[in-house]
Design a protein around this motif. Structure first.
Motif, PDB file in Angstrom:
ATOM      1  N   ASP A 152       0.842  -1.207   0.000  1.00 30.61           N
ATOM      2  CA  ASP A 152       0.000   0.000   0.000  1.00 30.61           C
ATOM      3  C   ASP A 152       0.872   1.249   0.000  1.00 30.61           C
ATOM      4  O   ASP A 152       0.619   2.204  -0.739  1.00 30.61           O
ATOM      5  N   GLU A 153       1.887   1.264   0.852  1.00 29.56           N
ATOM      6  CA  GLU A 153       2.783   2.423   0.868  1.00 29.56           C
ATOM      7  C   GLU A 153       3.483   2.575  -0.470  1.00 29.56           C
ATOM      8  O   GLU A 153       3.640   3.693  -0.987  1.00 29.56           O
ATOM      9  N   LEU A 206       1.244   4.180  -2.895  1.00 25.80           N
ATOM     10  CA  LEU A 206       1.115   5.600  -2.586  1.00 25.80           C
ATOM     11  C   LEU A 206       2.343   6.381  -3.015  1.00 25.80           C
ATOM     12  O   LEU A 206       2.238   7.546  -3.437  1.00 25.80           O
ATOM     13  N   ARG A 229      -6.691   1.629   0.197  1.00 22.82           N
ATOM     14  CA  ARG A 229      -5.762   1.138   1.215  1.00 22.82           C
ATOM     15  C   ARG A 229      -6.391  -0.005   1.994  1.00 22.82           C
ATOM     16  O   ARG A 229      -7.583   0.025   2.322  1.00 22.82           O
ATOM     17  N   ARG A 252      -8.236   1.727   5.733  1.00 29.90           N
ATOM     18  CA  ARG A 252      -7.495   2.804   6.394  1.00 29.90           C
ATOM     19  C   ARG A 252      -7.457   4.045   5.505  1.00 29.90           C
ATOM     20  O   ARG A 252      -7.307   3.933   4.288  1.00 29.90           O
ATOM     21  N   PRO A 273      -5.737   7.380   3.800  1.00 28.26           N
ATOM     22  CA  PRO A 273      -4.358   7.613   3.384  1.00 28.26           C
ATOM     23  C   PRO A 273      -3.611   8.406   4.442  1.00 28.26           C
ATOM     24  O   PRO A 273      -4.225   9.169   5.209  1.00 28.26           O
TER      25      PRO A 273
END
Length: 206
Positions: A56-57, A60, A122, A126, A128
């Motif tokens: 996920d990170e 991003l 996410r 969650r 961002p």
């Protein structure tokens, strides 16, 4: 020693983000596979999670690059449009049109990366992180700035809502066209219809 370790980690982070961007360009977000990315940059699977918290990170981080490029494209279009006219309502309307058309061009030229901005969700629902949310919201300045001339008596809150409405209208038209849905504007008419839409909205703002 600590400096060399940090430099190595920074290099691995950059290589991983580069690899993730290439994967998204090929296959969209579905292309983000930890094992494949680890093999591509020459680290163990577990080492990836010493570089980023999770995939996920990583998604991003790629999105952050995409937003930076989009920001530059919108800025250039807005400045070019503003430079051709005296400040005022007409110039503000033309800036909004220029930003809308630049948004469509960016989506066309970077379709997989652009789609990934909106396909990403996410894990666990969650929200961002603050840095990612801030980067997304910063782009709305390209809409809010012309609205100062078009809505001189409105407060910042009202202009923020109208900015969101304008973005939703333009993005929706572009998204449906790219999805080739039954109700979509034909691609060969897309720019003309976007210009008509944004011009009409700008003219109606008071």
């Amino acid at each position: 020693m600590t400096s060399r370790i940090a430099e190595k980690r920074d290099g691995q982070r950059l290589a991983l983000i580069d690899a993730a961007e290439r994967a998204i360009l090929r296959d969209g977000l579905a292309g983000l596979k930890a094992r494949d990315l680890a093999a591509e940059i020459g680290v163990s699977l577990g080492a990836i999670y010493n570089i980023v918290e999770d995939l996920d990170e990583l998604a991003l981080r790629v999105a952050s690059r995409t937003l930076s490029r989009l920001d530059a494209a919108l800025e250039a279009a807005a400045e070019e449009a503003a430079g051709r006219l005296e400040p005022g309502r007409e110039a503000a309307g033309r800036r909004l049109v220029a930003v809308a058309l630049a948004y469509r061009r960016f989506a066309s030229d970077n379709e997989q990366l652009w789609r990934a901005l909106f396909d990403f969700a996410r894990g666990g629902g969650r929200p961002p992180p603050d840095w990612a949310a801030g980067e997304s919201m910063a782009l709305f300045r390209h809409i809010r700035a012309p609205l100062i001339a078009l809505m001189p008596d409105a407060d910042d809150s009202a202009r923020a809502v109208t900015s969101a409405t304008l973005f939703s209208a333009v993005h929706g038209v572009v998204w449906l066209a790219f999805q080739k849905r039954l109700v979509a504007v034909p691609m060969d008419r897309l720019d003309a219809e976007l210009e008509r839409l944004v011009t009409a909205i700008a003219a109606g703002l008071r």
